[in-house]
Each structure stands twice: as C-alpha cells, then as structure tokens.
Scaffold this active site. Structure first.
Site, short mmCIF file in Angstrom:
data_model
loop_
_atom_site.label_atom_id
_atom_site.label_comp_id
_atom_site.label_asym_id
_atom_site.label_seq_id
_atom_site.Cartn_x
_atom_site.Cartn_y
_atom_site.Cartn_z
N CYS A 1 1.51 51.33 86.88
CA CYS A 1 0.04 51.27 86.89
C CYS A 1 -0.60 52.41 86.10
CB CYS A 1 -0.47 51.27 88.32
SG CYS A 1 0.31 52.49 89.39
N HIS B 1 -6.98 54.39 90.20
CA HIS B 1 -6.40 55.65 89.75
C HIS B 1 -7.31 56.28 88.69
CE1 HIS B 1 -2.91 54.55 91.89
NE2 HIS B 1 -2.09 54.21 90.91
#
Lengths: 348, 348
Positions: free
Chosen positions: A130, A243
C-alpha cells in the site's frame, strides 16, 4: 476471453476483501459471476455485494476450475499455497499479499505506472504494498520528466493497514484509556492509541522492517530502474484510515515546485491538493473512501540542487489495496490478458 | 552573583510554565526566591511549586527589579515586549519563545550541544524550538565525529506542543467522535483526532511552515556551521506528549550503525534505546516525563555512501522546553553568568 467471466475474491471477509467486492460493484466490473472465498471458519456466512449478498465458500485447492480471475487478499500463507493451484486451473490471480511480489515470474503492477508489465504475466500478478503504490503514482511522472536518483520517505500509516483487527485495537484502546481502564495490546506489541510505533511488519537482519524494505525493493521493480535509490522509515500512527507519507526526492534534472504541480495535475490517479495560503494540504481523515492519491506541500528542497519535498496521502484500503487490484483486473481485460499461457509455471 | 538568587517564571500558568516550576523544584535549583508571573487574567491565582504554591503576579514592564533570572514561556508577543525590560533591569532572560532565537545578540543554546555560546550573552538567551533541541542533542556527537552534510527530517509532533489548549482539543474531539457528536475545531484548522496535519505554525512565503524553517535555521545557528544543510517536514499527530522524528543524515566520513550506537551511548542527554530483535525502539507514549532524548532504529542508509537513519523521541514539554531552559539557567550559574553586562543593549 470467453463470453462469460467468473471472478473470485479470495479472503472476502477481511477489510480489504470487502472493499474489493465493493469496488468491483461500484466500478461495474463486467463479471458474469462473482464468488467469495474464505477459510473454513468463515465459509457459509454472507458478505455484501452491491444490493445483494454472496455466500462465502471455503477456499480449497480444487475450487478454481471455471474461475477466470481471482483477486486474493487472504494473507501471504494462503497466497503461497493457493495461487499456484489457481493458475494451474487456468485462473489468473491478482494477489494482494507480499508472497509473490519479488518473484521474477510475477509482474508487480500499479496500473498508472507500469501497466505494460502485465503483458508478460504467467498467471500470477502481484499488487504492491500500500505505501509503495501511493508513493509511485506520484513519483512516476516526476521520474519520467527528471529521473529520480534518490528517495527518502517517512510514513504515517493507519491501523487499517493491519486489517479489521488493527481498527478494533485502536478503538478499544482509546475507549479503555478514556474510561480509566488499562488498555491491552493484542495486535501491536505496544499501545497504538495516542502513540507512534516505528515498527511495521517484522524486523529483518539489516535492522530495517520488512515494510521498509518493501518500499525499497518494490519501487525498483515497478519503475524497472535499479538506479533509483530508496531509503524508508515506516511508522504506525493512531489513525484509522489512509496512509500519509513525507517524501523527499533528488532528481537528475531540476524540477521547480511549480513545474511539479503542473506535471502532477495532469498525471493519472493523482490529485494535487496544494495551496498553503488557503490551508489546502492532504490529510488522512479527509481522504477516506477516495480513489485518487493526493499530493500537497510540494516544495523545493534547498538543501540540495535538485530536490523536492512532497506530502502524499491515499486511502490504504482502497488505492493501497482493493482499488489497485481491481484496476489491474480491468487492465487485464482491456489487454485481453485474462488467460494463463502455461498452466505449469508455478507448479514446479 | 549575589548571595540571594531570585528567579521568575513568566507565563507560569501555561503547560510549559508549570513544567518549568516543577523542573526547578525537582532539580533543586538554588533559588532563594521563586516568583510566578502571568497576564492580568491569571494574576492572583495559585500555581503549584513543590509541596507549596505560588501566588501568580501580573506581568508588567516594571516588575523585574530585584529579579536575577527570568525564564519566559508566555508566547512571542510577551517575550518581545517584556524581555528587553527585564534585561534593562539587570535580569537575565532565558526565553522559550521564537521571538529572540535568530537575533544575533542572543545565544541559542542546547546545554549538551553549545554551552560555550552562553559566554557572550547580553541579557537574553533563547531556548530553541522543541523539535530542534531533541534532534541536535543526538546529532551533535555524530557531527563532531563525522561532520554532517545534510539532514532530511520528518516530524511526528504531539498536541502538547500547542500548549494546554492543544491537549484539550484532542481529548474533546476523541470524546465527541466516540459519542457520535460532531467534533469542533477550535485550536487547529482541521480535526486532529485520528488525523495527521502537515502544518505546524504559520506558512511562509517559500511554502514551508515557520516550524520547518526553525529546524533549518536554528540547527545552523546552534551548530555554528552554515555548511550543514537541513530540510524539514513537520506534521502534527494525535499524540498528547512527546515528539518523534524520523531523521536521515549524510555525513562526510562514514559512520556505521554500530559506531553511532557506541558514540550516542556516551553522549550527554542521550539514551540509546535500540534493539530491534527485542522490539526495543523509542515511542512517544513511553517517554512521557523523562529527561533524556531517546534514539533508536539506527540503521545505515544504503541509498548513499555515508548515510544513517535515526528515530528520535523526547518529551517536548520537558527536554523540548522546560528542562532545556532550566539547564540553561544551571549552566549560567555554573559559569557565573547571571548578570547583564550592558543594560541598554535591547532598549535601542
């Protein structure tokens, strides 16, 4: 490609598996049939798919006959065991785990960055980490324009990266602290509530974490350029979703901040959100559920000749996992690559 | 130095002011009298000092006669206005605000790093920014050994850096979210609960924040070495106390991670907490109230010849503010420098 297209989501009951089903439905993926698989423990249960539900089937080695495409998000162990059986049955696998990413037989693909790598696939395609995906969606246009020499990245990663259990741990610990109860650590080795853990995935012999080395090695593989040097520090912050990354790059050619903003505003999958005077910059709490990778705080780094600082935020469950995997599936369809050229490659 | 030593804490009712009083008492600072000052609003109230309490006096221009040493933490405005009056009255000022830090007449001091800079003081000494202090306590021994060329730092800063009101904002927003109420943003422009804000202090013309440029400029001044290049990205994380920093350095001479660990374990004010195999690394939630600056995750950066990555954590209210200021006061005493050589320097 046959007239019918059966798609499976493997690991359908997890946070990413559910998001994959949601994404397939939202993007009207042209499957004639969608099936959901998980471990025996979850088999027989239901998972939502659009307005309806799917019954979860048990994942076994012999379930892949008749399935054209399987998107895996069931952990590295399940991918290692079952993806070869899928490919052997003629089912193309898009795998979200780390199991196949560095395997030379498997393309590692971010559709906005290296879709052409899909052409050589042999049955298993890996979805990158990710943190790597969102970084590369932004870095690719800058690399094309000015050649990136070095990347120094520090991450601020959400607990959803650990799946549903990470989300529950943060929530439980906050409730416990606010109710004068001692918070327990079940998922992370230390408390994550109101804390930062400089530790994601396991430690390796070089004292980097596996997460940090994923960012280093996957970047080189996806850009197909071993001259790009990366160093990473990955930290978990008490945030549920999305994130953030502080990314410093050094390029061979000079790019001004203004030029970078223009290039990035034309780049696929990127949304420039960068106007400090209006307090515009991307933040995790405000990007949840969004498809693009957001970039802001674009500044020239005065400490070197050709440097830029960037602040990159994306929904780790969506672009960082489910969406990127579904985009790979879409790209396979578009390129007529939903077929396994040699069914024995991964069975040796 | 006279036989009596009267010390004042200016801004005594704030988070840092209270910690200053606590630190003076804990460290048995040899004051014969301690006085507490704050704005008219807080005057007449009480603040704790050891087992007893002090009555808060109103801060005015003419209060400094008879005070030998004043530690200010009342914001830049109050420091700009009142510190010259203190110095004019012969009272030495240790100022925690940003007001005097880059003034050429004022030493900017981290006692473990550049105590000798105190010798030239003219009445006002500046306490550096919290993020700069903890970074430099760790970087100084490495700079001495191998000469630091470049620093790339990304911060993970606690809400207590904004004072008591930052702490209250995070607490209130978490409670509101967990009780299905809409959280209000009173202190920060966006929600801080379960979010990360890449924005600390105001934005400047170069699109960096003032906090980021403090790290750049103060580092050069404290190390007294304009050849050290720094670039910074400062972010606020939903943590109450202690700032963390991901610091990447490039040095002229090679230092291995092992050498760095040895050097740092002998450095004043530093505690090496670094054993990945035992999951030992510093974290904000576990450094609260501690004096040392903790460093861990010490790794060689393979992306350049002479690079190191470090993870630095310290209590921003303590070493980042109150403790450093009190240490400066102690160093002034030790060097017999509690005197203002020319009372008119700051009155022009």
């Amino acid at each position: 490609m046959s007239e019918t297209l059966t798609v499976a989501v493997v690991g359908a009951t997890g946070a990413v598996g559910r998001e994959m089903l949601k994404t397939l439905h939202e993007r009207k993926f042209p499957a004639t049939k969608v099936r959901a698989f998980a471990s025996a423990r979850s088999a027989g249960g239901k998972v939502p798919f659009g307005e309806s539900e799917l019954t979860v089937e048990e994942l076994k080695e012999d379930v892949f006959n008749g399935i054209d495409l399987a998107i895996f998000s069931a952990g590295g162990g399940a991918s290692t065991t079952f993806a070869p059986h899928a490919a052997h049955a003629g089912c193309v696998v898009v795998d979200n785990s780390a199991a196949w990413r560095m395997d030379e037989r498997c393309p590692l693909v971010v559709p906005e960055v290296n879709p052409q790598a899909l052409e050589a696939h042999q049955g298993i395609i890996a979805n990158p980490n990710c943190s790597t995906i969102q970084m590369l969606v932004v870095l690719k246009p800058l690399h094309d324009a000015a050649k990136i020499r070095r990347v120094v990245v520090s991450t601020y990663q959400a607990v959803s990266g650990t799946g549903q259990k990470g989300i529950e741990e943060l929530e439980r610990q906050v409730r416990d602290l606010f109710n004068a109860r001692d918070p327990e650590n079940k998922v992370y080795p230390y408390r994550i509530a109101f804390n930062v853990l400089p530790h994601i995935d396991v430690f390796l012999d070089n004292d980097y974490t596996k997460e940090e080395m994923k960012m280093v090695n996957e970047t080189v593989k996806i850009l197909d350029d071993p001259s790009v040097r990366v160093t990473a520090t990955c930290a978990r912050v008490p945030v549920f979703f999305c994130h953030a990354e502080s990314v410093n790059i050094e390029t061979e050619k000079k790019i001004t901040a203004k030029e970078a903003r223009i290039m990035l505003s034309q780049a696929p999958g990127v949304k420039v959100f960068d106007n400090p005077r209006e307090l515009m910059y991307p933040m995790p709490a405000y990007c949840i559920g969004d498809d693009p990778t957001f970039v802001g705080r674009i500044r020239e780094d005065e400490s070197i000749d050709n440097g830029l600082n960037l602040w990159i935020v994306a929904d780790n469950v969506r672009k960082g996992a489910a969406l990127n995997a579904v985009q790979i599936a879409e790209e396979l369809l578009r390129r007529d690559l939903v077929r396994v050229p040699d069914k024995n490659v991964f069975m040796s």
